[in-house]
Design a protein around this motif. Structure first.
Motif, PDB file in Angstrom:
ATOM      1  N   HIS A 167       0.856  -1.179   0.000  1.00 26.44           N
ATOM      2  CA  HIS A 167       0.000   0.000   0.000  1.00 26.44           C
ATOM      3  C   HIS A 167       0.899   1.239   0.000  1.00 26.44           C
ATOM      4  N   PRO A 168       0.574   2.249  -0.801  1.00 23.79           N
ATOM      5  CA  PRO A 168       1.463   3.407  -0.919  1.00 23.79           C
ATOM      6  C   PRO A 168       1.708   4.155   0.392  1.00 23.79           C
ATOM      7  N   VAL A 169       0.733   4.199   1.285  1.00 24.67           N
ATOM      8  CA  VAL A 169       0.893   4.947   2.530  1.00 24.67           C
ATOM      9  C   VAL A 169       1.152   4.012   3.710  1.00 24.67           C
ATOM     10  N   MET A 170       0.320   2.987   3.845  1.00 25.02           N
ATOM     11  CA  MET A 170       0.402   2.111   5.008  1.00 25.02           C
ATOM     12  C   MET A 170       1.509   1.061   4.911  1.00 25.02           C
ATOM     13  N   GLN A 171       2.014   0.803   3.706  1.00 25.94           N
ATOM     14  CA  GLN A 171       3.067  -0.179   3.465  1.00 25.94           C
ATOM     15  C   GLN A 171       2.671  -1.603   3.848  1.00 25.94           C
ATOM     16  N   LYS A 172       1.371  -1.866   3.933  1.00 21.49           N
ATOM     17  CA  LYS A 172       0.889  -3.217   4.184  1.00 21.49           C
ATOM     18  C   LYS A 172       0.774  -3.945   2.839  1.00 21.49           C
TER      19      LYS A 172
END
Length: 79
Positions: free
Chosen positions: A29-34
């Motif tokens: 995910h671009p923000v959460m990095q999940k």
């Protein structure tokens, strides 16, 4: 340009000379990095009707065969 090759699982073999292959892709995910999993289904040409539901197959991009078919099954690995 080389043709794209994807790997996935056959989810339907009810159509004549066609299999539906579910391809999963994973990305961060671009923000959460999940890590997120997304799936997409492709209709692929199977000339001999030899692939069954559950088979792991590789599909390759090709010229349009019908309205929805733009992929061909090139190899299979039994699951």
């Amino acid at each position: 340009m080389p043709k794209r090759i994807l790997q996935g699982t056959v989810v339907s073999d009810k159509n004549e000379k066609t299999v539906v292959v579910r391809v999963e892709r994973r990305f961060a995910h671009p923000v959460m990095q999940k890590i997120i999993r997304r799936t997409k289904k492709y209709k692929a040409h199977d000339e001999t009707n030899q692939h069954k539901v559950g088979d792991e197959v590789s599909i390759q991009e090709c010229a349009p065969i019908s309205k929805d078919k733009r992929w061909t099954v090139i190899s299979a690995t039994e699951a």
